[in-house]
Design a protein around this motif. Structure first.
Motif, short mmCIF file in Angstrom:
data_model
loop_
_atom_site.label_atom_id
_atom_site.label_comp_id
_atom_site.label_asym_id
_atom_site.label_seq_id
_atom_site.Cartn_x
_atom_site.Cartn_y
_atom_site.Cartn_z
N LYS A 28 -5.78 -7.23 3.21
CA LYS A 28 -5.83 -7.91 4.52
C LYS A 28 -5.91 -9.43 4.34
O LYS A 28 -5.23 -10.20 5.05
N ALA A 29 -6.75 -9.90 3.41
CA ALA A 29 -6.88 -11.34 3.18
C ALA A 29 -5.56 -11.95 2.72
O ALA A 29 -5.18 -13.05 3.15
N ALA A 30 -4.84 -11.21 1.84
CA ALA A 30 -3.55 -11.71 1.37
C ALA A 30 -2.54 -11.74 2.51
O ALA A 30 -1.78 -12.71 2.67
N LEU A 31 -2.51 -10.70 3.32
CA LEU A 31 -1.59 -10.65 4.46
C LEU A 31 -1.86 -11.78 5.43
O LEU A 31 -0.93 -12.40 5.98
N ASP A 32 -3.14 -12.08 5.64
CA ASP A 32 -3.50 -13.16 6.56
C ASP A 32 -3.01 -14.52 6.06
O ASP A 32 -2.84 -15.46 6.85
N MET A 33 -2.80 -14.62 4.75
CA MET A 33 -2.26 -15.85 4.18
C MET A 33 -0.73 -15.84 4.13
O MET A 33 -0.11 -16.78 3.64
N GLN A 67 -1.49 -2.47 8.69
CA GLN A 67 -0.58 -2.52 7.54
C GLN A 67 -1.36 -2.44 6.23
O GLN A 67 -0.93 -1.78 5.27
N ALA A 68 -2.50 -3.13 6.16
CA ALA A 68 -3.30 -3.15 4.92
C ALA A 68 -3.71 -1.75 4.50
O ALA A 68 -3.82 -1.45 3.31
N GLU A 69 -3.91 -0.89 5.49
CA GLU A 69 -4.29 0.49 5.21
C GLU A 69 -3.20 1.19 4.38
O GLU A 69 -3.50 1.92 3.43
N VAL A 70 -1.93 0.97 4.73
CA VAL A 70 -0.82 1.61 4.04
C VAL A 70 -0.50 0.89 2.73
O VAL A 70 -0.26 1.51 1.69
#
Length: 546
Positions: A317-322, A356-359
């Motif tokens: 999630k942290a990576a996706l937020d970036m 998305q982070a879940e998958v």
């Protein structure tokens, strides 16, 4: 009725699947494309093609012949990429030495692989100096020199890499090999015993490359195409850098090799070379995300495969937020390595980052040509319901056919005609594998299996927790109980009771069994890791159980 085997006319040629054809494809399609080694070297694919021939001439002059073993001790560099191709194309075997092993383990792998030649970076000469008198088969050392490392050594080098290439013939003619010729050997370190050698043929490496191409081509997230710029952040000694350098060369993409992994250097290369595709273990990603320099960097064009150990959902999630396109890849040394990738299905790409982070943190779906099952102890298939746990067993055209010179453990690896990963997992109804634990790490408490990986993922949900590892400790009443080893984020505070309450909340929701709530929580400064960055639970058990 008997199946028909094709007939061959006497003049027909059955073209073997050889590594050299990958190099030829890249040079032909992108002769002027760049290959970069940190701030030290730039060359084109055309130049690499010539350098590969020169290296072959230099190695042949040094006595290397088909069937010999040539070892490499280097940081990730253009030299390593050249060896990926040159050594197997000569009919020799490339041994990629894990320079993070202890000197005794390095010595064992050199002798067990029966290395004839070692190409060694000057920085690793002290390691060889310490074991030189016990090395049994090596006849020749070649120096790889970046100008760093000791000035003197007891190792007498045949010559320096660049000087040897400059003086070598550029017209080397590579032999036509059987595609089943062994191309590479490297060693995997388990929880017990000596390192085990795995090995791969030209055919296996070509088919693995084609499967990766099929799995990552096209549109959508996590794709790897000719417009990308590639930089590995997984050591090239570790499972061929997950095989991606072969794919990058096949596609003719720009390749960037960073040398030693330093966060500031990696981030600088990401920006200045405009890198778009990488792979690394979670530790490296966490190190980059925690770096002060990352706040000044736009990583929204970066796609990253995370493997080696589980990708925690909070990290995803942290990576996706970036803006980082992060997703999981799964495999092991014995599988060459890639078995699955956790690409989203098209309809999932519109989901928010949390969903998305879940998958993306699941283990993924099999890439083409991989047959993957979860089975019980009798190799019976278990339901794909996301709940039924079994061992992951696989077949694919590129799996190691055994352990080098170890028939007993080879048969155990392949018992029943399937390669046993030693991982426990579930498969969801839509086909995603989720590894729930290693067989040796699962915790049996109160008559139930508790996944150490699931527990770690839940503890990592706490905003003050940087890292977590869970091991089972003996318990007279319950058989085993989970012990959570927790590393706090710098300057953050969290109590053991807060962590227990967090896990208990998930137990109330049915996410995890109530037996999984850890009474035992120990705060530590750091967690021990293996040479390739995985959590070393063998060491943890030794320290905390005795």
């Amino acid at each position: 009725m008997t199946a028909h085997v094709i007939e061959r006319t006497p003049s027909a040629v059955d073209q073997p699947l050889l590594i050299g054809t990958i190099l030829e494809a890249g040079v032909r399609s992108a002769p002027e494309q760049e290959i970069v080694y940190a701030d030290k070297m730039r060359m084109t694919y055309r130049q690499m093609g010539e350098r590969v021939r020169r290296l072959a001439s230099a190695l042949a002059s040094a006595g290397v012949k088909p069937g010999d073993t040539v070892a490499v001790m280097d940081w990730d560099s253009h030299r390593y990429l050249e060896c990926f191709f040159t050594v197997p194309m000569m009919g020799a075997v490339l041994h990629t030495i894990n320079i993070r092993l202890s000197p005794e383990q390095v010595l064992y792998t050199i002798n067990h692989a029966q290395d004839d030649v070692i190409l060694v970076n000057r920085e690793f000469l002290p390691l060889l100096d310490a074991i030189k008198d016990r090395i049994e088969t090596v006849k020749t050392f070649i120096l790889l020199d970046d100008g760093e490392g000791p000035e003197s050594s007891s190792i007498q080098a045949h010559g320096e890499y660049e000087q040897l290439l400059a003086a070598a013939n550029a017209e080397f003619e590579f032999p036509l090999l059987d595609e089943n010729t062994r191309a590479t050997t490297f060693y995997t370190t388990g929880t017990t015993g000596l390192p085990k050698g795995v090995y791969f043929s030209h055919r296996q490496l070509v088919l693995h490359t084609f499967a990766l191409r099929a799995a990552t081509s096209g549109d959508g997230h996590g794709r790897f195409n000719q417009s990308d710029i590639y930089m590995p952040i997984t050591p090239m000694f570790h499972v061929h850098a997950w095989g991606v350098p072969f794919l990058a060369t096949l596609l003719g993409v720009k390749q960037v090799y960073p040398g030693r992994y330093v966060p500031e250097v990696l981030l600088k290369l990401l920006v200045t070379e405009r890198v778009t595709f990488s792979h690394c273990v979670p530790t490296i990603l966490q190190m980059l995300l925690a770096s002060d320099a990352v706040k000044q960097v736009d990583l929204s064009n970066w796609k990253v495969i995370i493997g080696g150990s589980a990708l925690p959902k909070p990290m995803a999630k942290a990576a996706l937020d970036m803006g980082i396109d992060v997703f999981t890849g799964y495999g092991m040394s014995e599988t060459g390595p890639v078995l699955t990738l956790s690409h989203l299905q098209p309809h999932m790409e519109a989901w928010d980052n949390e969903r998305q982070a879940e998958v993306r943190s699941l283990t993924g779906r099999p890439v083409p040509m991989v047959t993957l099952r979860i089975v019980d102890e009798d190799l019976n298939d278990l339901p794909h319901d996301g709940k039924s746990q079994g061992e992951v067993v696989v077949r694919a055209p590129w799996l190691t056919q055994g352990y080098l010179n170890d028939p007993e453990q080879s048969e155990d690896l392949w018992r029943g005609g399937w390669l046993h990963t030693g991982d426990i997992g579930v498969i969801t109804e839509d086909g995603y594998l989720k590894i729930t634990d290693r067989i040796k790490d699962v915790i049996k408490t109160g008559g139930e299996w508790v996944s150490s990986l699931d527990l770690e993922g839940l503890v990592l949900q706490h905003s003050s927790v940087a890292e977590c590892a869970v091991i089972g400790v003996p318990d007279a009443k319950w058989g085993e109980r989970p012990l959570a080893l927790v590393v706090k984020k710098p300057g953050a505070e969290v109590t053991a009771e807060e962590i227990r309450e967090l896990v208990a909340g998930y137990a109330e929701k049915g996410v995890i069994s109530r037996y999984g709530i850890p009474e035992n929580i120990t705060f530590v400064d750091s967690l021990p890791r293996t040479s390739v960055g995985k959590l070393d639970k063998k060491v943890m058990r030794a320290e905390h159980i005795g």
